[in-house]
Design an enzyme around this catalytic site. Structure first.
Site, PDB file in Angstrom:
ATOM      1  N   ILE A  23       0.813  -1.224   0.000  1.00  0.00           N
ATOM      2  CA  ILE A  23       0.000   0.000   0.000  1.00  0.00           C
ATOM      3  C   ILE A  23       0.841   1.267   0.000  1.00  0.00           C
ATOM      4  O   ILE A  23       0.316   2.376   0.010  1.00  0.00           O
ATOM      5  CB  ILE A  23      -0.984   0.020   1.196  1.00  0.00           C
ATOM      6  CG1 ILE A  23      -0.256  -0.220   2.525  1.00  0.00           C
ATOM      7  CG2 ILE A  23      -2.082  -1.006   1.002  1.00  0.00           C
ATOM      8  CD1 ILE A  23      -1.161  -0.154   3.744  1.00  0.00           C
ATOM      9  N   SER A  25       5.297   2.722  -0.824  1.00  0.00           N
ATOM     10  CA  SER A  25       6.719   2.418  -0.947  1.00  0.00           C
ATOM     11  C   SER A  25       7.517   3.705  -1.014  1.00  0.00           C
ATOM     12  O   SER A  25       7.017   4.736  -1.452  1.00  0.00           O
ATOM     13  CB  SER A  25       6.987   1.569  -2.196  1.00  0.00           C
ATOM     14  OG  SER A  25       6.628   2.286  -3.363  1.00  0.00           O
ATOM     15  N   THR A  28      13.594   3.522   0.955  1.00  0.00           N
ATOM     16  CA  THR A  28      14.186   2.451   1.753  1.00  0.00           C
ATOM     17  C   THR A  28      13.166   1.498   2.359  1.00  0.00           C
ATOM     18  O   THR A  28      13.532   0.629   3.128  1.00  0.00           O
ATOM     19  CB  THR A  28      15.015   3.043   2.913  1.00  0.00           C
ATOM     20  OG1 THR A  28      14.137   3.819   3.741  1.00  0.00           O
ATOM     21  CG2 THR A  28      16.138   3.919   2.406  1.00  0.00           C
ATOM     22  N   LYS A  46       5.513  -1.812   8.017  1.00  0.00           N
ATOM     23  CA  LYS A  46       6.525  -1.068   7.269  1.00  0.00           C
ATOM     24  C   LYS A  46       7.806  -1.880   7.312  1.00  0.00           C
ATOM     25  O   LYS A  46       8.346  -2.166   8.376  1.00  0.00           O
ATOM     26  CB  LYS A  46       6.746   0.315   7.875  1.00  0.00           C
ATOM     27  CG  LYS A  46       7.755   1.124   7.086  1.00  0.00           C
ATOM     28  CD  LYS A  46       7.399   2.588   7.078  1.00  0.00           C
ATOM     29  CE  LYS A  46       8.197   3.315   6.015  1.00  0.00           C
ATOM     30  NZ  LYS A  46       7.719   4.663   5.756  1.00  0.00           N
ATOM     31  N   ASP A 146      10.004  14.143   9.335  1.00  0.00           N
ATOM     32  CA  ASP A 146       9.592  13.816   7.964  1.00  0.00           C
ATOM     33  C   ASP A 146       8.115  14.149   7.736  1.00  0.00           C
ATOM     34  O   ASP A 146       7.353  13.327   7.228  1.00  0.00           O
ATOM     35  CB  ASP A 146       9.859  12.333   7.692  1.00  0.00           C
ATOM     36  CG  ASP A 146       9.976  12.027   6.198  1.00  0.00           C
ATOM     37  OD1 ASP A 146      10.177  12.974   5.408  1.00  0.00           O
ATOM     38  OD2 ASP A 146       9.864  10.852   5.818  1.00  0.00           O
TER      39      ASP A 146
END
Length: 529
Positions: A23, A25, A28, A46, A146
């Site tokens: 779902i 990407s 990394t 993840k 992030d």
């Protein structure tokens, strides 16, 4: 979920998780939906590739500990984590609404963004919830690192939660909690990254999240971060040298922005101040006039979840190659498959895959996923059950080049730098590349002007690799890594139009010196000789 299963602890055995569709990407990591059989609950896993993260497991453990202690309605719930081969699996709550980025892409693909992607009320509603989550993190001494639309998730009830707090965001900045190292690894594009994070001079604090929050506000209105069209080195240069971006930056059709008012634009400009001390805190931003436009989660249900792609539309099914060892690879058609790392297409397994019309694998490239690489290996192992423990590999980072020893007379000669990734793939490795002769003029520690001469061979050398070696040789201050690399990249990309550039150094000036670009005090000049 039954009462019995809810009392069970979360399993750290990979066999207890039935992996389903991909779902999401990134550079990394891959995110997959999964079903935890003992808990009878669907989750998101993840899967972070530890080969690419270049971070000690001791530091990762600290981040995991911080995640496990984080409980807030606007932060995605973390359940457990464990290592499988060379991957770190983070098990988290699955939010079926997907990310705000999924919704943005869906709206743009349908051509429904001509007057802006999301309206002000929707943006205010989403971002208010994000600020609540950030305020909680910052009060508890945590930095998200992030913040972006791809990390803002929606529940089916219209709830908003921040994802990627902790390990994966930690990896995105190079995994250096102390902030005192010159070299780090940036994963992915630095479009949302604050200037002080790029410079790596004085370290950074939670105000870095406020800059990223401002960029995210622009993303929700225009559909993309301001410098999204540029390669990573160019993004660094534009962010450091230009005035802060605004709603209009990089937007071709200014008509699409007409509906956005003064309070929204003012809120963005407050966040995007280069001096972090001038940026407001999350708590202060929550009191900003713009957030008076925010609605409740039912509004999000009605306004955007009904327009959002379903989880099946977002998902990429995973093909299984017969007899494969079980590693995920992305294929050129955007799908995913399980297969061995070293896949022999002449083997029985390879022929079976080809007979099933398997797509070719996408060739991995470090150029857009890793800008600056550390040279130290991954540290100690994460302690996990024996059946899933993994010996982590050495860092995939750049190896130091060999430089001819040099002194610092007025015309220091530098041998051609053997940068990392010396041979590029394809035609470039077969053709003879003509080296570009360059001279970097700057003042040394004694304030004397010096010319550092070196050659750059396109296709063999990299701007970041050369800059690292100039620093290793003691010719350039470590604080100037990013800015030297960015300007070197600018010249080698367009040598005809950029034969000479003068730029401000991050290392600045000492004492009572006044910066002067003409005398190169606090500045440097890079030229083609």
């Amino acid at each position: 979920m039954s009462e019995d299963s809810s009392a069970l602890p979360w399993s750290i055995n990979k066999d207890d998780y039935e992996l389903q569709e991909v779902i999401g990407s990134g550079a990394t990591a891959v995110v997959q939906a999964a079903y935890c059989t003992p808990k009878k609950e669907k989750v998101a896993i993840k899967r972070i590739n530890l080969e690419k993260c270049q971070t000690s497991m001791d530091e990762l453990l600290k981040e995991i500990q911080a995640m496990s202690q984080c409980h807030h309605p606007n932060i995605v719930s973390y359940y457990t984590s464990f290592v499988v081969k060379d991957e770190l699996w983070l098990v988290m709550k699955l939010l079926s609404g997907g990310s705000v980025l999924d919704i943005i892409k869906h709206i743009v693909a349908k051509g429904e963004h001509k007057s802006g992607v999301l309206d002000e009320a929707t943006i205010a509603t989403i971002l208010r919830e994000v600020l609540e989550g950030l305020e909680y993190l910052h009060k508890n001494g945590q930095i998200h690192r992030d913040v972006k639309a791809g990390n803002i998730l929606l529940g089916e009830d219209g709830s908003v939660q921040i994802a990627d707090f902790g390990v994966s965001a930690f990896l995105a900045t190079g995994g250096d909690i102390t902030r005192n190292k010159v070299r780090k690894t940036f994963v992915g594009t630095p479009c949302w990254m604050a200037p002080e994070v790029m410079e790596q001079v004085r370290g950074y604090d939670f105000k870095a999240d406020i800059w990223s929050f401002g960029i995210t506000a622009i993303e929700l209105a225009t559909g993309a971060a301001p410098y999204h069209k540029y390669p990573p080195m160019k993004v660094l240069m534009l962010t450091l040298q230009n005035d802060p971006p605004s709603l209009e930056t990089g937007v071709q059709d200014k008509e699409m922005l007409k509906k956005y008012g003064k309070s929204f634009r003012k809120m963005i400009s407050l966040c995007l101040q280069k001096d972090p001390e001038k940026r407001p805190t999350a708590a202060e931003l929550l009191r900003h006039k713009f957030f008076q436009k925010a609605k409740n989660k039912e509004y999000l249900q009605e306004k955007i979840l009904q327009r959002a792609p379903t989880i099946s539309e977002r998902a990429k099914k995973v093909r299984r190659v017969p007899g494969s060892s079980g590693r995920l690879h992305k294929t050129e058609d955007g799908g995913w498959e399980w297969s061995d790392d070293e896949f022999d297409e002449e083997s029985e397994e390879g022929k079976a895959a080809i007979s099933q019309l398997r797509s070719p694998r996408v060739k991995e490239s470090l150029t857009n996923s890793e800008l600056f690489s550390t040279t130290h290996p991954v540290g100690t192992l994460l302690q996990v059950p024996e059946q899933i423990s993994a010996h982590l590999p050495q860092s995939a980072g750049q190896m130091p080049a060999q430089l001819t020893p040099v002194s610092l007379p007025p015309a220091a000669e530098l041998a051609p730098v053997q940068a990392a990734q010396a041979q590029s793939s394809g035609a470039g490795s077969q053709e003879t590349k003509i080296p570009i002769s360059l001279v970097l003029r700057l003042r040394n520690s004694k304030k004397e002007l010096n010319d550092i001469r070196f050659e750059f061979t396109p296709g063999r050398d990299t701007a970041e690799g050369v800059s690292q070696e100039l620093i290793s040789a003691g010719l350039v201050d470590g604080r100037d890594l990013v800015i030297v690399a960015a300007n070197l990249q600018k010249i080698v990309e367009e040598p005809q139009s950029n034969r000479s550039v003068t730029f401000k150094l991050a290392s600045g000036v000492e004492g009572s010196d006044i910066p002067d670009d003409s005398k190169l005090i606090g500045f440097a000049q890079l030229s083609i000789s």
